[in-house]
Design a protein around this motif. Structure first.
Motif, PDB file in Angstrom:
ATOM      1  N   ALA A 183       0.884  -1.232  -0.113  1.00 52.31           N
ATOM      2  CA  ALA A 183      -0.034  -0.010  -0.068  1.00 52.31           C
ATOM      3  C   ALA A 183       0.809   1.327  -0.064  1.00 52.31           C
ATOM      4  CB  ALA A 183      -0.842  -0.096   1.287  1.00 52.31           C
ATOM      5  N   LEU A 184       1.750   1.191   0.806  1.00 51.46           N
ATOM      6  CA  LEU A 184       2.848   2.315   0.759  1.00 51.46           C
ATOM      7  C   LEU A 184       3.422   2.703  -0.606  1.00 51.46           C
ATOM      8  CD1 LEU A 184       4.467   1.859   4.450  1.00 51.46           C
ATOM      9  CD2 LEU A 184       2.819   3.826   3.537  1.00 51.46           C
ATOM     10  N   LYS A 185       3.950   1.542  -1.107  1.00 51.64           N
ATOM     11  CA  LYS A 185       4.535   1.810  -2.721  1.00 51.64           C
ATOM     12  C   LYS A 185       3.682   1.920  -3.530  1.00 51.64           C
ATOM     13  CE  LYS A 185       9.011  -0.074  -1.813  1.00 51.64           C
ATOM     14  NZ  LYS A 185      10.014  -0.503  -2.756  1.00 51.64           N
ATOM     15  N   GLY A 186       2.272   1.639  -3.490  1.00 50.92           N
ATOM     16  CA  GLY A 186       1.451   1.568  -4.569  1.00 50.92           C
ATOM     17  C   GLY A 186       1.714   0.481  -5.451  1.00 50.92           C
ATOM     18  N   LYS A 187       2.121  -0.653  -5.129  1.00 47.71           N
ATOM     19  CA  LYS A 187       2.399  -1.578  -6.047  1.00 47.71           C
ATOM     20  C   LYS A 187       1.736  -2.676  -5.765  1.00 47.71           C
ATOM     21  CE  LYS A 187       7.407   0.028  -7.077  1.00 47.71           C
ATOM     22  NZ  LYS A 187       8.658  -0.436  -7.134  1.00 47.71           N
ATOM     23  N   PRO A 188       1.818  -4.052  -6.486  1.00 47.83           N
ATOM     24  CA  PRO A 188       1.305  -5.226  -6.154  1.00 47.83           C
ATOM     25  C   PRO A 188       1.808  -5.961  -5.112  1.00 47.83           C
ATOM     26  CG  PRO A 188       1.391  -4.961  -8.834  1.00 47.83           C
ATOM     27  CD  PRO A 188       2.150  -3.839  -7.917  1.00 47.83           C
ATOM     28  N   ILE A 189       1.341  -6.698  -4.440  1.00 44.89           N
ATOM     29  CA  ILE A 189       2.115  -7.411  -3.192  1.00 44.89           C
ATOM     30  C   ILE A 189       3.366  -8.315  -3.931  1.00 44.89           C
ATOM     31  CG2 ILE A 189       1.818  -9.425  -1.579  1.00 44.89           C
ATOM     32  CD1 ILE A 189      -1.085  -8.446  -1.214  1.00 44.89           C
ATOM     33  N   LEU A 190       3.095  -8.945  -4.952  1.00 45.42           N
ATOM     34  CA  LEU A 190       4.224  -9.805  -5.546  1.00 45.42           C
ATOM     35  C   LEU A 190       5.451  -9.058  -5.756  1.00 45.42           C
ATOM     36  CD1 LEU A 190       4.995 -12.650  -6.173  1.00 45.42           C
ATOM     37  CD2 LEU A 190       4.057 -12.342  -8.621  1.00 45.42           C
ATOM     38  N   ASP A 191       5.421  -7.803  -6.527  1.00 41.76           N
ATOM     39  CA  ASP A 191       6.291  -6.812  -6.763  1.00 41.76           C
ATOM     40  C   ASP A 191       7.027  -6.663  -5.437  1.00 41.76           C
ATOM     41  OD1 ASP A 191       5.774  -7.131  -9.495  1.00 41.76           O
ATOM     42  OD2 ASP A 191       4.893  -4.918  -9.599  1.00 41.76           O
ATOM     43  N   CYS A 192       6.218  -6.085  -4.445  1.00 42.33           N
ATOM     44  CA  CYS A 192       6.701  -5.749  -3.191  1.00 42.33           C
ATOM     45  C   CYS A 192       7.746  -6.666  -2.410  1.00 42.33           C
ATOM     46  CB  CYS A 192       5.747  -5.322  -2.097  1.00 42.33           C
ATOM     47  SG  CYS A 192       5.146  -3.677  -2.592  1.00 42.33           S
ATOM     48  N   ILE A 193       7.016  -8.172  -2.630  1.00 46.64           N
ATOM     49  CA  ILE A 193       7.718  -9.219  -1.937  1.00 46.64           C
ATOM     50  C   ILE A 193       9.117  -9.474  -2.977  1.00 46.64           C
ATOM     51  CG2 ILE A 193       7.827 -11.837  -1.613  1.00 46.64           C
ATOM     52  CD1 ILE A 193       4.646 -11.530  -1.034  1.00 46.64           C
ATOM     53  N   ARG A 194       8.881  -9.449  -4.067  1.00 55.56           N
ATOM     54  CA  ARG A 194      10.410  -9.494  -5.077  1.00 55.56           C
ATOM     55  C   ARG A 194      11.245  -8.532  -4.692  1.00 55.56           C
ATOM     56  NH1 ARG A 194       8.569  -8.291  -9.598  1.00 55.56           N
ATOM     57  NH2 ARG A 194       7.581 -10.052 -10.002  1.00 55.56           N
TER      58      ARG A 194
END
Length: 79
Positions: A19-30
């Motif tokens: 949410a903070l990055k405004g990106k999909p969860i998978l992208d953030c995990i990667r």
């Protein structure tokens, strides 16, 4: 390939980051995993970080004095 996060705290953290990055969860995990891998690879081992200090101590001049009770009392303010 799907991942199923069953730990509530981990799920909350991942969702908060996304949410903070405004990106999909998978992208953030990667990204988080890539950053952590890079951080681990760049880590300087403790021995290499401490060695300059040990070298500096070894070069310090010797006083020839022996610490005794009076010396330690003076350091602690008990003299």
């Amino acid at each position: 390939m799907a991942y199923n996060i069953k730990d509530r705290d981990t799920d909350r953290i991942i969702r908060e980051l996304a949410a903070l990055k405004g990106k999909p969860i998978l992208d953030c995990i990667r990204e988080a995993c890539e950053h952590e891998i890079q951080r681990e690879r760049l880590k300087t081992p403790l021995w290499e970080r401490v060695q300059p200090l040990l070298d500096r101590i070894a070069r310090a001049p010797r006083t020839g004095l022996t610490p005794d009770k009076a010396f330690f009392d003076n350091l602690s303010g008990d003299a």
